[in-house]
Design a protein around this motif. Sequence first.
Motif, PDB file in Angstrom:
ATOM      1  N   TYR A  57       0.816  -1.278   0.306  1.00  0.00           N
ATOM      2  CA  TYR A  57      -0.006  -0.070   0.185  1.00  0.00           C
ATOM      3  C   TYR A  57       1.064   1.401   0.209  1.00  0.00           C
TER       4      TYR A  57
ATOM      5  N   GLU B 280      -0.055   7.214   1.090  1.00  0.00           N
ATOM      6  CA  GLU B 280      -1.424   7.251   1.869  1.00  0.00           C
ATOM      7  C   GLU B 280      -1.407   7.412   3.475  1.00  0.00           C
TER       8      GLU B 280
ATOM      9  N   THR C 133      -4.725  -9.407   5.188  1.00  0.00           N
ATOM     10  CA  THR C 133      -5.826  -8.506   5.193  1.00  0.00           C
ATOM     11  C   THR C 133      -5.645  -7.838   3.874  1.00  0.00           C
TER      12      THR C 133
ATOM     13  N   THR D 214     -10.089  -2.568  -0.376  1.00  0.00           N
ATOM     14  CA  THR D 214     -10.556  -2.735  -1.783  1.00  0.00           C
ATOM     15  C   THR D 214      -9.144  -2.392  -2.385  1.00  0.00           C
TER      16      THR D 214
ATOM     17  N   GLY E 195     -12.268 -10.415  13.114  1.00  0.00           N
ATOM     18  CA  GLY E 195     -11.687 -11.650  12.957  1.00  0.00           C
ATOM     19  C   GLY E 195     -10.994 -12.447  14.175  1.00  0.00           C
ATOM     20  N   GLU E 196     -11.072 -11.730  15.521  1.00  0.00           N
ATOM     21  CA  GLU E 196     -10.288 -12.259  16.429  1.00  0.00           C
ATOM     22  C   GLU E 196     -10.575 -13.786  16.861  1.00  0.00           C
TER      23      GLU E 196
ATOM     24  N   ALA F  93     -18.449   1.768   4.337  1.00  0.00           N
ATOM     25  CA  ALA F  93     -18.565   0.503   4.915  1.00  0.00           C
ATOM     26  C   ALA F  93     -18.518   0.343   6.307  1.00  0.00           C
TER      27      ALA F  93
ATOM     28  N   ASP G  36     -13.832   4.595  14.692  1.00  0.00           N
ATOM     29  CA  ASP G  36     -14.658   5.206  13.754  1.00  0.00           C
ATOM     30  C   ASP G  36     -15.014   6.474  13.863  1.00  0.00           C
TER      31      ASP G  36
ATOM     32  N   PHE H 282     -17.218   1.577  -2.789  1.00  0.00           N
ATOM     33  CA  PHE H 282     -16.755   0.089  -2.111  1.00  0.00           C
ATOM     34  C   PHE H 282     -17.789  -0.852  -2.085  1.00  0.00           C
TER      35      PHE H 282
ATOM     36  N   HIS I 216      -8.676   3.741  -5.354  1.00  0.00           N
ATOM     37  CA  HIS I 216      -7.890   4.426  -4.209  1.00  0.00           C
ATOM     38  C   HIS I 216      -8.390   5.871  -3.942  1.00  0.00           C
TER      39      HIS I 216
HETATM   40  C1  B12 Z   1      -8.646   4.195  10.975  1.00  0.00           C
HETATM   41  C2  B12 Z   1      -8.967   3.735   9.471  1.00  0.00           C
HETATM   42  C3  B12 Z   1      -7.844   4.275   8.818  1.00  0.00           C
HETATM   43  C4  B12 Z   1      -6.699   5.016   9.097  1.00  0.00           C
HETATM   44  C5  B12 Z   1      -5.808   3.953   9.624  1.00  0.00           C
HETATM   45  C6  B12 Z   1      -5.760   2.592   8.824  1.00  0.00           C
HETATM   46  C7  B12 Z   1      -4.774   1.680   9.362  1.00  0.00           C
HETATM   47  N1  B12 Z   1      -4.291   0.775   8.867  1.00  0.00           N
HETATM   48  O1  B12 Z   1      -4.440   1.800  10.639  1.00  0.00           O
HETATM   49  C8  B12 Z   1      -6.214   5.479   7.763  1.00  0.00           C
HETATM   50  C9  B12 Z   1      -6.730   7.093   7.720  1.00  0.00           C
HETATM   51  C10 B12 Z   1      -4.479   5.522   7.718  1.00  0.00           C
HETATM   52  C11 B12 Z   1      -6.895   4.854   6.705  1.00  0.00           C
HETATM   53  C12 B12 Z   1      -6.761   4.816   5.624  1.00  0.00           C
HETATM   54  C13 B12 Z   1      -7.467   4.055   4.369  1.00  0.00           C
HETATM   55  N2  B12 Z   1      -8.815   3.754   4.474  1.00  0.00           N
HETATM   56 CO1  B12 Z   1      -9.469   3.499   6.328  1.00  0.00          CO
HETATM   57  N3  B12 Z   1     -10.366   3.111   7.864  1.00  0.00           N
HETATM   58  C14 B12 Z   1     -10.235   3.282   9.259  1.00  0.00           C
HETATM   59  C15 B12 Z   1     -11.311   2.850  10.118  1.00  0.00           C
HETATM   60  C16 B12 Z   1     -12.253   4.027  10.534  1.00  0.00           C
HETATM   61  C17 B12 Z   1     -11.030   1.973  11.011  1.00  0.00           C
HETATM   62  C18 B12 Z   1      -9.992   0.837  10.602  1.00  0.00           C
HETATM   63  C19 B12 Z   1      -9.165   0.285  11.851  1.00  0.00           C
HETATM   64  O2  B12 Z   1      -8.167   0.591  12.314  1.00  0.00           O
HETATM   65  N4  B12 Z   1     -10.007  -0.806  12.554  1.00  0.00           N
HETATM   66  C20 B12 Z   1      -9.787  -1.320  13.668  1.00  0.00           C
HETATM   67  C21 B12 Z   1      -9.003  -2.839  13.414  1.00  0.00           C
HETATM   68  C22 B12 Z   1      -8.902  -3.749  14.503  1.00  0.00           C
HETATM   69  O3  B12 Z   1      -9.820  -3.227  12.467  1.00  0.00           O
HETATM   70  P1  B12 Z   1      -9.762  -3.964  10.982  1.00  0.00           P
HETATM   71  O4  B12 Z   1      -8.537  -3.260  10.460  1.00  0.00           O
HETATM   72  O5  B12 Z   1     -11.170  -3.806  10.330  1.00  0.00           O
HETATM   73  O6  B12 Z   1      -9.537  -5.730  11.191  1.00  0.00           O
HETATM   74  C23 B12 Z   1     -10.176  -6.350  11.741  1.00  0.00           C
HETATM   75  C24 B12 Z   1     -11.396  -7.276  10.725  1.00  0.00           C
HETATM   76  O7  B12 Z   1     -11.381  -6.505   9.491  1.00  0.00           O
HETATM   77  C25 B12 Z   1     -10.611  -8.450  10.465  1.00  0.00           C
HETATM   78  N5  B12 Z   1      -9.585  -8.618   9.649  1.00  0.00           N
HETATM   79  C26 B12 Z   1      -8.841  -7.558   9.075  1.00  0.00           C
HETATM   80  N6  B12 Z   1      -7.845  -8.214   8.226  1.00  0.00           N
HETATM   81  C27 B12 Z   1      -7.908  -9.573   8.447  1.00  0.00           C
HETATM   82  C28 B12 Z   1      -7.207 -10.575   8.086  1.00  0.00           C
HETATM   83  C29 B12 Z   1      -7.505 -11.939   8.343  1.00  0.00           C
HETATM   84  C30 B12 Z   1      -6.729 -12.991   7.779  1.00  0.00           C
HETATM   85  C31 B12 Z   1      -8.642 -12.145   9.041  1.00  0.00           C
HETATM   86  C32 B12 Z   1      -8.821 -13.607   9.474  1.00  0.00           C
HETATM   87  C33 B12 Z   1      -9.286 -11.065   9.696  1.00  0.00           C
HETATM   88  C34 B12 Z   1      -8.915  -9.764   9.110  1.00  0.00           C
HETATM   89  O8  B12 Z   1     -10.357  -8.763  11.903  1.00  0.00           O
HETATM   90  C35 B12 Z   1      -9.743  -7.651  12.349  1.00  0.00           C
HETATM   91  C36 B12 Z   1      -9.771  -7.628  13.741  1.00  0.00           C
HETATM   92  O9  B12 Z   1     -11.366  -7.557  14.054  1.00  0.00           O
HETATM   93  C37 B12 Z   1     -12.202   2.117   9.167  1.00  0.00           C
HETATM   94  C38 B12 Z   1     -13.534   1.877   9.035  1.00  0.00           C
HETATM   95  C39 B12 Z   1     -13.850   0.711   9.899  1.00  0.00           C
HETATM   96  N7  B12 Z   1     -14.252   0.554  11.155  1.00  0.00           N
HETATM   97  O10 B12 Z   1     -13.388  -0.442   9.256  1.00  0.00           O
HETATM   98  C40 B12 Z   1     -11.660   2.768   7.518  1.00  0.00           C
HETATM   99  C41 B12 Z   1     -11.813   1.709   6.348  1.00  0.00           C
HETATM  100  C42 B12 Z   1     -10.998   0.453   6.721  1.00  0.00           C
HETATM  101  N8  B12 Z   1     -10.907   2.807   5.380  1.00  0.00           N
HETATM  102  C43 B12 Z   1     -11.268   2.761   4.465  1.00  0.00           C
HETATM  103  C44 B12 Z   1     -10.621   3.049   3.190  1.00  0.00           C
HETATM  104  C45 B12 Z   1     -11.171   2.926   1.708  1.00  0.00           C
HETATM  105  C46 B12 Z   1      -9.315   3.742   3.333  1.00  0.00           C
HETATM  106  C47 B12 Z   1      -8.317   4.011   2.290  1.00  0.00           C
HETATM  107  C48 B12 Z   1      -8.410   3.105   0.947  1.00  0.00           C
HETATM  108  C49 B12 Z   1      -8.244   5.328   2.115  1.00  0.00           C
HETATM  109  C50 B12 Z   1      -7.859   5.783   1.096  1.00  0.00           C
HETATM  110  N9  B12 Z   1      -8.460   6.176  -0.291  1.00  0.00           N
HETATM  111  O11 B12 Z   1      -6.385   6.129   0.956  1.00  0.00           O
HETATM  112  C51 B12 Z   1      -7.149   3.765   3.140  1.00  0.00           C
HETATM  113  C52 B12 Z   1      -6.463   2.495   3.039  1.00  0.00           C
HETATM  114  C53 B12 Z   1      -5.577   1.881   4.285  1.00  0.00           C
HETATM  115  C54 B12 Z   1      -5.078   0.426   4.365  1.00  0.00           C
HETATM  116  N10 B12 Z   1      -4.320   0.051   3.483  1.00  0.00           N
HETATM  117  O12 B12 Z   1      -5.806  -0.146   5.306  1.00  0.00           O
HETATM  118  C55 B12 Z   1     -12.539   1.883   3.983  1.00  0.00           C
HETATM  119  C56 B12 Z   1     -12.259   0.341   3.460  1.00  0.00           C
HETATM  120  C57 B12 Z   1     -13.339   0.145   2.289  1.00  0.00           C
HETATM  121  C58 B12 Z   1     -12.762  -0.874   1.210  1.00  0.00           C
HETATM  122  N11 B12 Z   1     -13.744  -1.474   1.098  1.00  0.00           N
HETATM  123  O13 B12 Z   1     -11.838  -0.567   0.855  1.00  0.00           O
HETATM  124  C59 B12 Z   1     -13.317   1.833   5.485  1.00  0.00           C
HETATM  125  C60 B12 Z   1     -14.067   0.631   5.932  1.00  0.00           C
HETATM  126  C61 B12 Z   1     -13.959   3.146   5.695  1.00  0.00           C
HETATM  127  C62 B12 Z   1     -15.149   3.208   4.253  1.00  0.00           C
HETATM  128  N12 B12 Z   1     -14.856   4.412   3.822  1.00  0.00           N
HETATM  129  O14 B12 Z   1     -15.842   2.368   4.426  1.00  0.00           O
HETATM  130  N13 B12 Z   1      -8.076   4.384   7.249  1.00  0.00           N
END
Ligand code: B12
Length: 531
Positions: free
Chosen positions: A12, A16, A68, A71, A122-123, A204, A241, A370, A395
């Motif tokens: 990535y 970004e 992980t 999109t 996913g935990e 989402a 969020d 998305f 993106h």
């Molecule tokens: C904080 C945040 C950011 C931050 C920090 C991201 C980071 N990597 O720390 C910043 C501002 C940098 C950011 C950037 C982006 N973000 Co953002 N972000 C968020 C937000 C608000 C919370 C994400 C988070 O940290 N959650 C907490 C962790 C614990 O949860 P998690 O990562 O989702 O992981 C859990 C599950 O998803 C699952 N899981 C995840 N990976 C895996 C892998 C396996 C193997 C398994 C089993 C399970 C699993 O288990 C995890 C634990 O429960 C979400 C909204 C949301 N609630 O999802 C949007 C969200 C994820 N972001 C989104 C987007 C679009 C982006 C960007 C593409 C924006 C851009 N144009 O640049 C970038 C991509 C970054 C990246 N590569 O991840 C979208 C994703 C939609 C999509 N389908 O792509 C979301 C859903 C919000 C939306 N607009 O709908 N983001």
Amino acid sequence: MAMRVLLVNPFYPISETPSPPLGLAYLASALEAAGVEVQLLDYVVFPFDKPHLENVLNTFNPHLVGATAVTMTVDNALKVLRAVKDISAQIPTVMGGPHVTFAARETLQGHPELDLAVLGEGERTIVELIRAITTGADLGSVAGIAYRCGREVRFTSSRPFIQELDRLPPPARHLLPLGRYRALRMPISMTTSRGCPHKCIFCAGRRMVGAKVRYRSPRLVVDEFESLANFGFHQINLADDLFTANKPHCMAVCDQIEKRKLNIRWTSFARVDTVSIELLSRMRSAGCTAVSFGIESGDPAILKTIKKGITLDQVTAAVEMCTRVGVAPYASFILGLPGETEKSIEATLKFGDRLKEKGLMYGFHLLAPFPGTAIRERHEAYGIRILSADWSDYHANRAIVETSGVSQARFNELIVAWEDEFNMHLAGIGKRIEAGTATAEEAEQLIGLERTVMIYDLMMGKAVERHGIRRRNLQSTVPAGTLAELSDRIANAENLDRDKLGNALSWAAKTGSLIWKQKGDKAGWKWRNYL
Ligand code: B12
């Protein structure tokens, strides 16, 4: 039986501002707590290298490889999983995250390199999954997954949201290459809650984490905050969020930070209708330096269509409150929302300009529809034409949609003009630095940015690994082991700007990110990967 899982963070771009992968760290800690051994490969800060992957697969011999993806990174994640299957066809592969959660069927159908998808949090799921895989139990008994069975994709029952977040072990950050993220001056992130009650049609988030917000206890939150403060990042991002969703919770977290006298800068996301002078000043005194608002549009009709639930007056008031208490307000707008016309764009640009005068810093994205969002599912009804089915286009920096009033080309023109303006702003700072008239703050912004780009290129090109390791007694014009020598060798071999390279390397060494190590007859410079 020892169970082993390899986790993968796909590539990535650094532009970004990626944070260390928090979701993967949560999965890793849940796995470790269940007695599973975990390794993690992070292709955001390490270049992808197939022989290295092969070596990891052969020595670690995982029972499952999990990637992980959002999109825009799903193709990169699949590329790694294809390499895994290439090396070792029998290792099961799984993907989680917000893309596959809402596009499991098509991803599994189109990609034989992917065996399973985990939907939502996913935990719990991954722990049950690895147990099922290693014991040969029926996958159908694991809630919250989808998997291929012949030509069919099967979905198991849905997984409820985790109610007691306090029972989750803290994210396993010891497995993350935090040293690299710190050297790149990226913020480290953590969360204090999960969930979002709002229904914005382009996001989402709510479907990912549920409408009912679940909170962690402020004491545990600040324990984690305190442990992050010790890593020496310049900034912590509260990645909830919506951190300001619940005032008492937000205040309690701030109280704890203040009580413990933790002196570290942090930022958070907020909505303009959730902030007040009281809340913002408390956040300010607890170290919050900036909040990011989604404003999305300067056209009230569009705000209504997208179910944002805010008014332009609330936006103006929130920006004024922030500047009054000294928390920098940031905001993002989305161009290309339903009903976008030349007129609404003009309204948004004008609104942005007006707020800029009040101290707002803002940027633009273009709508990326998305999977899992109402805007994608009902795009025709919303009058949105989706022009790309290539996920790597999602993106949000180039147009992949058009509305009846505005074409793709016009959207791109607007965003390119915006990018040009930003680049001119940076070039302006460069000129002022040369003329000696730049402010300290703006000079640090540009120098910091150039340093990050240089360090990133060195990391991804493995320059330190290739030029920084030496055997003893090698002849050299400068004494072996000095930074000057390293700088010399890299500059000669890679044809880089000597000043910028020298500055970046000495900053990295001074801040402990680049270290000199001696082992046997080999000595050399290396990045400090883990903290
Ligand atoms: C904080 C945040 C950011 C931050 C920090 C991201 C980071 N990597 O720390 C910043 C501002 C940098 C950011 C950037 C982006 N973000 Co953002 N972000 C968020 C937000 C608000 C919370 C994400 C988070 O940290 N959650 C907490 C962790 C614990 O949860 P998690 O990562 O989702 O992981 C859990 C599950 O998803 C699952 N899981 C995840 N990976 C895996 C892998 C396996 C193997 C398994 C089993 C399970 C699993 O288990 C995890 C634990 O429960 C979400 C909204 C949301 N609630 O999802 C949007 C969200 C994820 N972001 C989104 C987007 C679009 C982006 C960007 C593409 C924006 C851009 N144009 O640049 C970038 C991509 C970054 C990246 N590569 O991840 C979208 C994703 C939609 C999509 N389908 O792509 C979301 C859903 C919000 C939306 N607009 O709908 N983001």
